[in-house]
Motif scaffolding. Sequence first.
Motif, PDB file in Angstrom:
ATOM      1  N   VAL A  34      54.158  55.057  44.675  1.00 53.28           N
ATOM      2  CA  VAL A  34      54.117  56.183  43.729  1.00 53.28           C
ATOM      3  C   VAL A  34      52.674  56.603  43.469  1.00 53.28           C
ATOM      4  CG1 VAL A  34      54.658  56.886  41.356  1.00 53.28           C
ATOM      5  CG2 VAL A  34      56.309  55.525  42.657  1.00 53.28           C
ATOM      6  N   SER A  35      51.771  55.623  43.368  1.00 49.59           N
ATOM      7  CA  SER A  35      50.350  55.934  43.145  1.00 49.59           C
ATOM      8  C   SER A  35      49.741  56.647  44.342  1.00 49.59           C
ATOM      9  CB  SER A  35      49.590  54.638  42.861  1.00 49.59           C
ATOM     10  OG  SER A  35      48.223  54.887  42.661  1.00 49.59           O
ATOM     11  N   MET A  36      50.121  56.239  45.568  1.00 49.59           N
ATOM     12  CA  MET A  36      49.622  56.906  46.776  1.00 49.59           C
ATOM     13  C   MET A  36      50.124  58.343  46.866  1.00 49.59           C
ATOM     14  SD  MET A  36      50.017  53.887  49.642  1.00 49.59           S
ATOM     15  CE  MET A  36      49.233  52.298  49.434  1.00 49.59           C
ATOM     16  N   LEU A  37      51.398  58.567  46.491  1.00 49.39           N
ATOM     17  CA  LEU A  37      51.932  59.931  46.485  1.00 49.39           C
ATOM     18  C   LEU A  37      51.121  60.827  45.561  1.00 49.39           C
ATOM     19  CD1 LEU A  37      55.815  59.336  46.326  1.00 49.39           C
ATOM     20  CD2 LEU A  37      54.542  60.292  48.241  1.00 49.39           C
ATOM     21  N   LEU A 168      43.639  53.334  41.728  1.00 49.92           N
ATOM     22  CA  LEU A 168      44.219  52.577  42.841  1.00 49.92           C
ATOM     23  C   LEU A 168      43.176  51.762  43.599  1.00 49.92           C
ATOM     24  CD1 LEU A 168      46.663  51.957  44.720  1.00 49.92           C
ATOM     25  CD2 LEU A 168      46.052  53.998  46.009  1.00 49.92           C
ATOM     26  N   TYR A 169      41.997  52.332  43.821  1.00 49.56           N
ATOM     27  CA  TYR A 169      40.969  51.661  44.635  1.00 49.56           C
ATOM     28  C   TYR A 169      40.537  50.337  44.011  1.00 49.56           C
ATOM     29  CZ  TYR A 169      40.665  56.178  46.989  1.00 49.56           C
ATOM     30  OH  TYR A 169      40.958  57.335  47.684  1.00 49.56           O
ATOM     31  N   ASN A 170      40.226  50.356  42.723  1.00 49.99           N
ATOM     32  CA  ASN A 170      39.798  49.117  42.060  1.00 49.99           C
ATOM     33  C   ASN A 170      40.960  48.128  41.925  1.00 49.99           C
ATOM     34  OD1 ASN A 170      36.981  49.614  41.514  1.00 49.99           O
ATOM     35  ND2 ASN A 170      37.649  51.173  40.069  1.00 49.99           N
ATOM     36  N   THR A 171      42.187  48.638  41.848  1.00 53.01           N
ATOM     37  CA  THR A 171      43.354  47.750  41.817  1.00 53.01           C
ATOM     38  C   THR A 171      43.443  46.942  43.099  1.00 53.01           C
ATOM     39  OG1 THR A 171      44.556  49.291  40.396  1.00 53.01           O
ATOM     40  CG2 THR A 171      45.863  47.680  41.616  1.00 53.01           C
ATOM     41  N   LEU A 172      43.213  47.593  44.243  1.00 51.67           N
ATOM     42  CA  LEU A 172      43.229  46.884  45.523  1.00 51.67           C
ATOM     43  C   LEU A 172      42.132  45.820  45.579  1.00 51.67           C
ATOM     44  CD1 LEU A 172      43.884  49.872  47.971  1.00 51.67           C
ATOM     45  CD2 LEU A 172      45.514  48.118  47.256  1.00 51.67           C
ATOM     46  N   ARG A 173      40.992  46.102  44.958  1.00 48.63           N
ATOM     47  CA  ARG A 173      39.898  45.116  44.929  1.00 48.63           C
ATOM     48  C   ARG A 173      40.252  43.911  44.070  1.00 48.63           C
ATOM     49  NH1 ARG A 173      35.973  50.216  44.069  1.00 48.63           N
ATOM     50  NH2 ARG A 173      36.090  50.970  46.227  1.00 48.63           N
ATOM     51  N   VAL A 174      40.989  44.145  42.994  1.00 48.10           N
ATOM     52  CA  VAL A 174      41.449  43.022  42.162  1.00 48.10           C
ATOM     53  C   VAL A 174      42.433  42.155  42.941  1.00 48.10           C
ATOM     54  CG1 VAL A 174      42.757  42.408  40.090  1.00 48.10           C
ATOM     55  CG2 VAL A 174      41.052  44.229  39.985  1.00 48.10           C
ATOM     56  N   LEU A 175      43.292  42.785  43.730  1.00 42.90           N
ATOM     57  CA  LEU A 175      44.257  42.028  44.538  1.00 42.90           C
ATOM     58  C   LEU A 175      43.565  41.146  45.580  1.00 42.90           C
ATOM     59  CD1 LEU A 175      47.072  44.685  45.161  1.00 42.90           C
ATOM     60  CD2 LEU A 175      47.131  42.735  43.605  1.00 42.90           C
ATOM     61  N   CYS A 176      42.342  41.475  45.940  1.00 43.38           N
ATOM     62  CA  CYS A 176      41.584  40.648  46.893  1.00 43.38           C
ATOM     63  C   CYS A 176      41.370  39.232  46.364  1.00 43.38           C
ATOM     64  CB  CYS A 176      40.225  41.291  47.193  1.00 43.38           C
ATOM     65  SG  CYS A 176      40.348  42.789  48.201  1.00 43.38           S
ATOM     66  N   ILE A 177      41.392  39.064  45.028  1.00 42.29           N
ATOM     67  CA  ILE A 177      41.239  37.730  44.445  1.00 42.29           C
ATOM     68  C   ILE A 177      42.392  36.828  44.897  1.00 42.29           C
ATOM     69  CG2 ILE A 177      41.157  36.433  42.281  1.00 42.29           C
ATOM     70  CD1 ILE A 177      39.936  38.950  40.976  1.00 42.29           C
ATOM     71  N   LEU A 178      43.601  37.397  44.945  1.00 37.00           N
ATOM     72  CA  LEU A 178      44.759  36.615  45.399  1.00 37.00           C
ATOM     73  C   LEU A 178      44.574  36.135  46.831  1.00 37.00           C
ATOM     74  CD1 LEU A 178      47.722  38.811  44.049  1.00 37.00           C
ATOM     75  CD2 LEU A 178      46.551  36.929  42.907  1.00 37.00           C
ATOM     76  N   MET A 179      44.024  37.009  47.678  1.00 37.20           N
ATOM     77  CA  MET A 179      43.805  36.637  49.075  1.00 37.20           C
ATOM     78  C   MET A 179      42.710  35.589  49.221  1.00 37.20           C
ATOM     79  SD  MET A 179      46.134  38.273  50.542  1.00 37.20           S
ATOM     80  CE  MET A 179      45.710  37.826  52.211  1.00 37.20           C
ATOM     81  N   PHE A 180      41.701  35.626  48.340  1.00 34.60           N
ATOM     82  CA  PHE A 180      40.633  34.626  48.407  1.00 34.60           C
ATOM     83  C   PHE A 180      41.174  33.241  48.038  1.00 34.60           C
ATOM     84  CE2 PHE A 180      37.115  32.248  46.392  1.00 34.60           C
ATOM     85  CZ  PHE A 180      36.287  32.129  47.500  1.00 34.60           C
TER      86      PHE A 180
END
Length: 449
Positions: A34-37, A168-180
């Motif tokens: 929805v955010s990308m739309l 959205l952009y900063n949200t994706l950066r926060v999700l990077c913590i999960l991947m780390f």
Amino acid sequence: EPPEGGWGWGVMLAAMWCHGAVFGIQNSCGVLFVSMLRLFGSSEDKQLVFKTAWVSSLSMGMVFFCSPIVSIFTDLFGCRKVAVIGAAVGLVGLLSSSFVSTIEPLYFTYGILFACGCSFAYQPSLVILGHYFKKRLGLVNGIVTAGSSLFTVSLPFLLRVLIDSVDLYNTLRVLCILMFVLFLAGFTYKPLVPNTKDTEGGKKGKFKLPPAKKICNFSVFKVLSYRIWAFGIPAALFGYFVPYVHLMNHVKDRFGDSVPEEVLLLCLGITSGVGRLIFGRVADYIPGAKKIYLQVASFFFIGLMSMMIPLCNVFGALVAVCLFMGLFDGCFICIMAPIAFELVGAQDVSQAIGFLLGLMSVPMTVGPPIAGLLRDKLGTYDVAFYLAGVPPLIGGAILCFIPWVHERQKLKAKAKPVDGETTEKMLENESTLVSDTTEKPVKELDSGF
């Protein structure tokens, strides 16, 4: 024999985080969709939903499409190295997705690079559990796969807050913590079974590439019950991922902004976690390949619930549908690894799971874009959800034959060794008869003296 605990409990927690990070993000794609739309769309683009759906759909499809390759690397280099490198690649892909300005680059950064990294991190988490558990494997798989449910419950609300506050952009950066954290968790996968690299070249010797037959173990397809399973499950999954991608947008179309659509993902996540724990434990008490019947029931209810989504004119009814769908979704997922162990054995389970997940990627990638295209053409999701419910019913019907086929295979396999054993016993009996006849005169002489 697996230790049934010890360091295995730490491995279980690491694998649980893996499932949570990978599928928590993937299952929350409705919020990102929805955010990308809103961010990349324009009123002039008549195929906007179709184009945007490819991002999430490609990402989920690539997680499974890479699985056959991941299984080969896991056999060659072990679970730990593959999981750590995969998490690092996923981190790079997710971070690079936060710097794009149009939808097209996301096909590569999020749909391919991030998803491939997730795939390399995800599959070893399934294989390593069989090294540490056997009797409790169903329960442990249920706990591990429940990790994705915990993240699916919490992430939609977190993502909504983050997107509204920091975009959205900063949200994706926060999700990077999960991947780390996932990158660090991969180091816990201490191997108990030697990989192909160690067995072929020795631990101190030089690494020799093993024969092609050992790298790509297509012998699992000689098992008829596995063949049916490997093609029956993909047949059931053409509509499986459609609700996860399009349900949020469907709610906006039908109810507007008057209802909290994130509650639906919350319901899916909670009951999916409950289903994984319950049915994972139940599977431990169901002997052999009869565990398949749990998956048959799951597909039947998932298909039925998908068809009921357009019929829900009240938001409460949609909540009830999502509760049931999540429960049986959890059942389907948590017993995949135990069934693979039953059908092909522990030695070939890595590539058996890899081939299955690879075949699953095609329907899971194709389904959501087709649903988006139907929405663009018809102006509603009703037909898309009706059609999404048909493949699970067909796939469930195919899987019904597996326990019967597997039992026949076991009977044939038992018959062959029995014949061999009887001939060996006959030879032993003959040798004992000969020895008895030669020993008799000696015994008579002894008794005479």
